[in-house]
Design an enzyme around this catalytic site. Structure first.
Site, mmCIF file in Angstrom:
data_model
loop_
_atom_site.group_PDB
_atom_site.id
_atom_site.type_symbol
_atom_site.label_atom_id
_atom_site.label_comp_id
_atom_site.label_asym_id
_atom_site.label_seq_id
_atom_site.Cartn_x
_atom_site.Cartn_y
_atom_site.Cartn_z
ATOM 1 N N ILE A 8 3.715 18.007 16.055
ATOM 2 C CA ILE A 8 3.894 16.605 16.433
ATOM 3 C C ILE A 8 4.484 16.517 17.838
ATOM 4 C CG2 ILE A 8 4.942 14.425 15.785
ATOM 5 C CD1 ILE A 8 5.238 15.623 12.968
ATOM 6 N N PRO A 9 3.612 16.466 18.857
ATOM 7 C CA PRO A 9 4.064 16.412 20.248
ATOM 8 C C PRO A 9 4.732 15.085 20.574
ATOM 9 C CG PRO A 9 1.683 16.069 20.139
ATOM 10 C CD PRO A 9 2.162 16.322 18.742
ATOM 11 N N CYS A 10 5.913 14.884 20.076
ATOM 12 C CA CYS A 10 6.601 13.619 20.321
ATOM 13 C C CYS A 10 6.917 13.468 21.811
ATOM 14 C CB CYS A 10 7.871 13.540 19.492
ATOM 15 S SG CYS A 10 8.761 15.077 19.439
ATOM 16 N N TYR A 11 6.763 14.562 22.550
ATOM 17 C CA TYR A 11 7.023 14.457 23.994
ATOM 18 C C TYR A 11 5.913 13.660 24.671
ATOM 19 C CZ TYR A 11 3.514 18.151 24.434
ATOM 20 O OH TYR A 11 2.359 18.874 24.396
#
Length: 114
Positions: free
Chosen positions: A54-57
DNA sequence: GGGGTGACGCGTC
DNA sequence: CGACGCGCCACCC
Protein backbone atom coordinates in the site's frame (compact mmCIF):
# COMPACT_ATOMS: atom_id res chain seq x y z
CA UNK A 1 -12.58 -11.22 4.61
CA UNK A 2 -13.11 -7.97 2.82
CA UNK A 3 -16.52 -7.13 4.20
CA UNK A 4 -14.61 -6.46 7.34
CA UNK A 5 -14.71 -2.75 6.62
CA UNK A 6 -14.36 -0.05 3.99
CA UNK A 7 -10.67 -0.12 4.76
CA UNK A 8 -10.23 -3.06 2.42
CA UNK A 9 -11.72 -1.03 -0.39
CA UNK A 10 -9.50 1.92 0.35
CA UNK A 11 -6.41 -0.24 0.36
CA UNK A 12 -7.54 -1.73 -2.93
CA UNK A 13 -7.69 1.69 -4.54
CA UNK A 14 -4.37 2.85 -3.12
CA UNK A 15 -2.68 -0.30 -4.30
CA UNK A 16 -3.86 0.45 -7.85
CA UNK A 17 -2.19 3.83 -7.98
CA UNK A 18 0.23 3.60 -10.93
CA UNK A 19 3.88 4.49 -10.38
CA UNK A 20 4.81 8.07 -11.20
CA UNK A 21 1.35 9.15 -10.14
CA UNK A 22 -0.24 10.40 -6.96
CA UNK A 23 -3.80 10.43 -5.70
CA UNK A 24 -5.63 12.54 -3.15
CA UNK A 25 -7.54 11.33 -0.11
CA UNK A 26 -10.75 12.62 -1.60
CA UNK A 27 -10.10 10.83 -4.87
CA UNK A 28 -9.47 7.54 -3.12
CA UNK A 29 -12.51 8.09 -0.97
CA UNK A 30 -14.60 8.76 -4.08
CA UNK A 31 -13.29 5.63 -5.77
CA UNK A 32 -13.92 3.70 -2.60
CA UNK A 33 -17.54 4.72 -2.83
CA UNK A 34 -17.92 7.93 -0.85
CA UNK A 35 -15.97 11.15 -0.95
CA UNK A 36 -16.84 11.72 2.70
CA UNK A 37 -14.59 8.86 3.57
CA UNK A 38 -11.59 11.12 3.17
CA UNK A 39 -11.15 10.93 6.90
CA UNK A 40 -11.45 7.17 6.85
CA UNK A 41 -8.90 7.03 4.06
CA UNK A 42 -6.50 8.96 6.23
CA UNK A 43 -7.10 6.55 9.07
CA UNK A 44 -6.81 3.55 6.77
CA UNK A 45 -3.41 4.71 5.58
CA UNK A 46 -2.54 5.54 9.14
CA UNK A 47 -3.12 1.90 10.04
CA UNK A 48 -1.32 0.87 6.84
CA UNK A 49 -1.04 -2.85 7.69
CA UNK A 50 0.81 -3.51 4.41
CA UNK A 51 3.03 -0.54 3.52
CA UNK A 52 4.91 -2.69 1.04
CA UNK A 53 1.70 -3.25 -0.91
CA UNK A 54 0.00 0.00 0.00
CA UNK A 55 2.09 2.92 -1.32
CA UNK A 56 0.52 5.49 0.95
CA UNK A 57 3.39 7.75 -0.07
CA UNK A 58 1.53 8.19 -3.35
CA UNK A 59 -1.36 9.58 -1.38
CA UNK A 60 -1.36 13.30 -0.77
CA UNK A 61 -3.90 15.77 0.51
CA UNK A 62 -6.09 18.04 -1.61
CA UNK A 63 -3.26 20.58 -1.79
CA UNK A 64 -0.83 18.03 -3.17
CA UNK A 65 1.21 18.22 -0.02
CA UNK A 66 2.40 15.03 1.63
CA UNK A 67 1.19 14.17 5.07
CA UNK A 68 3.18 15.55 7.97
CA UNK A 69 2.61 12.46 10.04
CA UNK A 70 4.08 9.94 7.66
CA UNK A 71 4.77 6.60 9.27
CA UNK A 72 7.43 5.18 6.97
CA UNK A 73 10.27 6.85 8.78
CA UNK A 74 9.68 10.51 8.09
CA UNK A 75 8.03 12.80 5.61
CA UNK A 76 11.38 12.94 3.85
CA UNK A 77 11.05 9.22 3.16
CA UNK A 78 7.81 9.84 1.26
CA UNK A 79 9.47 12.48 -0.89
CA UNK A 80 12.30 10.09 -1.68
CA UNK A 81 9.88 7.40 -2.80
CA UNK A 82 7.84 9.83 -4.87
CA UNK A 83 10.87 11.17 -6.67
CA UNK A 84 12.01 7.57 -7.20
CA UNK A 85 8.71 7.03 -9.00
CA UNK A 86 9.30 10.09 -11.14
CA UNK A 87 7.17 12.51 -9.15
CA UNK A 88 9.14 15.60 -8.12
CA UNK A 89 7.92 16.97 -4.81
CA UNK A 90 9.83 20.10 -3.83
CA UNK A 91 9.04 21.07 -0.25
CA UNK A 92 6.85 17.99 -0.18
CA UNK A 93 4.42 19.56 -2.66
CA UNK A 94 3.42 17.58 -5.74
CA UNK A 95 2.04 19.06 -8.96
CA UNK A 96 -1.41 17.54 -8.89
CA UNK A 97 -2.30 19.07 -12.24
CA UNK A 98 0.59 17.10 -13.68
CA UNK A 99 0.94 13.99 -11.57
CA UNK A 100 -2.49 13.49 -10.06
CA UNK A 101 -3.85 10.04 -10.85
CA UNK A 102 -6.72 10.83 -13.19
CA UNK A 103 -6.25 8.20 -15.85
CA UNK A 104 -8.48 5.67 -14.18
CA UNK A 105 -11.73 4.60 -15.92
CA UNK A 106 -15.05 5.88 -14.70
CA UNK A 107 -16.24 2.32 -14.32
CA UNK A 108 -13.34 1.68 -12.06
CA UNK A 109 -15.05 -0.94 -9.97
CA UNK A 110 -17.29 -2.04 -12.80
CA UNK A 111 -14.35 -3.12 -14.94
CA UNK A 112 -12.76 -4.65 -11.93
CA UNK A 113 -11.82 -8.21 -12.81
CA UNK A 114 -9.00 -8.95 -10.46
C1' DG B 1 -21.70 0.76 25.89
C1' DG B 2 -20.50 5.60 25.10
C1' DG B 3 -17.50 9.47 23.90
C1' DG B 4 -13.62 11.59 21.56
C1' DT B 5 -10.26 11.88 18.11
C1' DG B 6 -8.16 11.59 13.49
C1' DA B 7 -2.62 11.22 7.88
C1' DC B 8 -9.46 15.17 4.87
C1' DG B 9 -12.79 17.61 1.70
C1' DC B 10 -16.05 20.86 0.60
C1' DG B 11 -19.40 24.62 1.45
C1' DT B 12 -20.41 28.82 3.29
C1' DC B 13 -19.67 33.28 5.68
C1' DC C 1 -9.65 36.42 -1.52
C1' DG C 2 -9.27 34.27 3.31
C1' DA C 3 -10.87 31.79 7.26
C1' DC C 4 -14.12 28.74 9.81
C1' DG C 5 -17.35 24.86 10.47
C1' DC C 6 -19.53 20.91 9.30
C1' DG C 7 -19.88 15.95 7.79
C1' DC C 8 -18.46 11.05 7.09
C1' DC C 9 -16.46 6.35 9.09
C1' DA C 10 -13.40 3.64 11.94
C1' DC C 11 -10.38 2.92 15.87
C1' DC C 12 -8.91 3.92 20.74
C1' DC C 13 -9.84 4.74 25.63
Amino acid sequence: MKENSSFQKIYEVVRRIPAGTVATYGQIAALAGNRHWARVVGYALHANPDPEHIPCYRVVNRNGQVSSAFAFGGKNRQIELLEADGVPCPDGIVDLKKYQWKQFPLSYFQEQEV
